[in-house]
Design a protein around this motif. Structure first.
Motif, PDB file in Angstrom:
ATOM      1  N   VAL A   1      27.658 -14.329 -71.215  1.00  0.00           N
ATOM      2  CA  VAL A   1      26.158 -13.823 -71.204  1.00  0.00           C
ATOM      3  C   VAL A   1      26.240 -13.581 -72.738  1.00  0.00           C
ATOM      4  N   CYS A   2      27.314 -13.069 -73.444  1.00  0.00           N
ATOM      5  CA  CYS A   2      27.008 -12.850 -75.216  1.00  0.00           C
ATOM      6  C   CYS A   2      26.974 -14.323 -75.602  1.00  0.00           C
ATOM      7  N   ILE A   3      27.902 -15.087 -75.354  1.00  0.00           N
ATOM      8  CA  ILE A   3      27.728 -16.547 -75.713  1.00  0.00           C
ATOM      9  C   ILE A   3      26.496 -17.191 -75.561  1.00  0.00           C
ATOM     10  N   LEU A   4      26.065 -16.985 -74.276  1.00  0.00           N
ATOM     11  CA  LEU A   4      24.732 -17.774 -74.124  1.00  0.00           C
ATOM     12  C   LEU A   4      23.430 -17.124 -74.830  1.00  0.00           C
ATOM     13  N   PHE A   5      23.542 -15.791 -74.965  1.00  0.00           N
ATOM     14  CA  PHE A   5      22.555 -15.374 -75.754  1.00  0.00           C
ATOM     15  C   PHE A   5      22.564 -15.618 -77.116  1.00  0.00           C
ATOM     16  N   THR A   6      23.757 -15.760 -77.772  1.00  0.00           N
ATOM     17  CA  THR A   6      23.991 -16.276 -79.071  1.00  0.00           C
ATOM     18  C   THR A   6      23.322 -17.575 -79.348  1.00  0.00           C
ATOM     19  N   TYR A   7      23.761 -18.294 -78.662  1.00  0.00           N
ATOM     20  CA  TYR A   7      23.318 -19.747 -78.531  1.00  0.00           C
ATOM     21  C   TYR A   7      21.727 -19.995 -78.361  1.00  0.00           C
TER      22      TYR A   7
ATOM     23  N   THR B   1      18.110 -26.434 -70.766  1.00  0.00           N
ATOM     24  CA  THR B   1      18.067 -25.872 -69.546  1.00  0.00           C
ATOM     25  C   THR B   1      19.429 -24.871 -69.386  1.00  0.00           C
ATOM     26  N   LEU B   2      19.481 -24.032 -68.306  1.00  0.00           N
ATOM     27  CA  LEU B   2      20.486 -23.216 -68.365  1.00  0.00           C
ATOM     28  C   LEU B   2      21.838 -23.837 -68.151  1.00  0.00           C
ATOM     29  N   ALA B   3      21.792 -24.927 -67.267  1.00  0.00           N
ATOM     30  CA  ALA B   3      23.303 -25.637 -67.183  1.00  0.00           C
ATOM     31  C   ALA B   3      23.401 -26.234 -68.578  1.00  0.00           C
ATOM     32  N   ARG B   4      22.674 -27.014 -69.098  1.00  0.00           N
ATOM     33  CA  ARG B   4      22.927 -27.582 -70.721  1.00  0.00           C
ATOM     34  C   ARG B   4      23.506 -26.553 -71.409  1.00  0.00           C
ATOM     35  N   ALA B   5      22.740 -25.538 -71.591  1.00  0.00           N
ATOM     36  CA  ALA B   5      23.315 -24.347 -72.505  1.00  0.00           C
ATOM     37  C   ALA B   5      24.689 -23.840 -72.191  1.00  0.00           C
ATOM     38  N   ARG B   6      24.852 -23.629 -70.853  1.00  0.00           N
ATOM     39  CA  ARG B   6      26.141 -23.283 -70.379  1.00  0.00           C
ATOM     40  C   ARG B   6      27.333 -24.368 -70.864  1.00  0.00           C
ATOM     41  N   GLU B   7      27.101 -25.225 -70.621  1.00  0.00           N
ATOM     42  CA  GLU B   7      27.759 -26.774 -71.010  1.00  0.00           C
ATOM     43  C   GLU B   7      28.277 -26.776 -72.482  1.00  0.00           C
ATOM     44  N   LYS B   8      27.227 -26.611 -73.135  1.00  0.00           N
ATOM     45  CA  LYS B   8      27.235 -26.547 -74.721  1.00  0.00           C
ATOM     46  C   LYS B   8      28.307 -25.222 -75.142  1.00  0.00           C
ATOM     47  N   ALA B   9      27.982 -24.147 -74.618  1.00  0.00           N
ATOM     48  CA  ALA B   9      28.763 -23.086 -75.011  1.00  0.00           C
ATOM     49  C   ALA B   9      30.195 -23.243 -74.711  1.00  0.00           C
TER      50      ALA B   9
ATOM     51  N   GLU C   1      31.583 -26.130 -74.636  1.00  0.00           N
ATOM     52  CA  GLU C   1      32.154 -27.064 -75.514  1.00  0.00           C
ATOM     53  C   GLU C   1      32.480 -26.398 -76.754  1.00  0.00           C
ATOM     54  N   ASN C   2      31.952 -25.578 -77.258  1.00  0.00           N
ATOM     55  CA  ASN C   2      32.157 -24.843 -78.665  1.00  0.00           C
ATOM     56  C   ASN C   2      32.814 -23.589 -78.482  1.00  0.00           C
ATOM     57  N   SER C   3      33.248 -23.051 -77.382  1.00  0.00           N
ATOM     58  CA  SER C   3      34.266 -22.092 -77.179  1.00  0.00           C
ATOM     59  C   SER C   3      35.767 -22.158 -77.610  1.00  0.00           C
ATOM     60  N   ALA C   4      36.085 -21.136 -78.589  1.00  0.00           N
ATOM     61  CA  ALA C   4      37.514 -21.291 -79.160  1.00  0.00           C
ATOM     62  C   ALA C   4      38.326 -20.943 -77.995  1.00  0.00           C
ATOM     63  N   ALA C   5      38.089 -20.130 -76.819  1.00  0.00           N
ATOM     64  CA  ALA C   5      38.860 -19.857 -75.957  1.00  0.00           C
ATOM     65  C   ALA C   5      39.175 -20.949 -75.058  1.00  0.00           C
ATOM     66  N   VAL C   6      38.061 -21.843 -74.882  1.00  0.00           N
ATOM     67  CA  VAL C   6      38.333 -23.148 -73.877  1.00  0.00           C
ATOM     68  C   VAL C   6      39.130 -23.924 -74.935  1.00  0.00           C
ATOM     69  N   ARG C   7      39.006 -24.204 -75.961  1.00  0.00           N
ATOM     70  CA  ARG C   7      39.765 -25.028 -76.959  1.00  0.00           C
ATOM     71  C   ARG C   7      41.327 -24.767 -76.944  1.00  0.00           C
ATOM     72  N   LYS C   8      41.359 -23.271 -76.943  1.00  0.00           N
ATOM     73  CA  LYS C   8      42.870 -22.726 -77.180  1.00  0.00           C
ATOM     74  C   LYS C   8      43.598 -22.860 -75.729  1.00  0.00           C
ATOM     75  N   ALA C   9      42.890 -22.788 -74.515  1.00  0.00           N
ATOM     76  CA  ALA C   9      43.240 -23.287 -73.271  1.00  0.00           C
ATOM     77  C   ALA C   9      43.726 -24.647 -73.149  1.00  0.00           C
ATOM     78  N   GLU C  10      42.801 -25.478 -73.729  1.00  0.00           N
ATOM     79  CA  GLU C  10      43.023 -27.038 -73.404  1.00  0.00           C
ATOM     80  C   GLU C  10      44.231 -27.243 -74.272  1.00  0.00           C
ATOM     81  N   LEU C  11      44.517 -26.704 -75.562  1.00  0.00           N
ATOM     82  CA  LEU C  11      45.794 -27.009 -76.332  1.00  0.00           C
ATOM     83  C   LEU C  11      47.052 -26.468 -75.808  1.00  0.00           C
ATOM     84  N   SER C  12      46.970 -25.287 -75.117  1.00  0.00           N
ATOM     85  CA  SER C  12      47.815 -24.697 -74.389  1.00  0.00           C
ATOM     86  C   SER C  12      48.236 -25.398 -73.415  1.00  0.00           C
ATOM     87  N   VAL C  13      47.473 -26.344 -72.527  1.00  0.00           N
ATOM     88  CA  VAL C  13      47.896 -27.141 -71.534  1.00  0.00           C
ATOM     89  C   VAL C  13      48.450 -28.418 -72.007  1.00  0.00           C
ATOM     90  N   ARG C  14      47.814 -28.995 -73.089  1.00  0.00           N
ATOM     91  CA  ARG C  14      48.722 -29.989 -73.846  1.00  0.00           C
ATOM     92  C   ARG C  14      49.833 -29.553 -74.268  1.00  0.00           C
TER      93      ARG C  14
END
Length: 92
Positions: free
Chosen positions: A5-11, A25-33, A35-48
């Motif tokens: 919610v905080c990320i979406l509000f900031t976005y 749309t809400l779905a597009r905003a969530r998708e964009k959030a 994509e740009n999330s540091a936690a998601v990037r960190k998790a992807e790198l952890s999997v790699r």
């Protein structure tokens, strides 16, 4: 949930101040959030990283092979020199 919610509000706040804001749309905003999330990037790198660690650990089970070699030649000894230490033989 609060983080999302905080990320979406900031976005949405950032989008409202931009001059070329698109309709999201809400779905597009969530998708964009996401994509740009540091936690998601960190998790992807952890999997790699885990995947590469698995490959490395699997390679340790295979035998290793190493080889060394050398090459040399032996030549006949030179003609003996006289007592002065100099070779006095001459050929024409």
């Amino acid at each position: 949930m609060k983080l999302t919610v905080c990320i979406l509000f900031t976005y949405f706040c950032i989008l409202s101040f931009s001059a070329a804001a698109e309709d999201y749309t809400l779905a597009r905003a969530r998708e964009k959030a996401l994509e740009n999330s540091a936690a998601v990037r960190k998790a992807e790198l952890s999997v790699r990283t885990a995947s590469l660690d698995r490959v490395s650990a699997t390679a340790d089970f295979f035998p290793s092979l190493s080889a060394t070699g050398s090459m040399g030649a032996s030549y006949p000894k030179a003609a003996p020199a006289d007592e002065s230490g100099f070779d006095t033989s001459a050929s024409v």
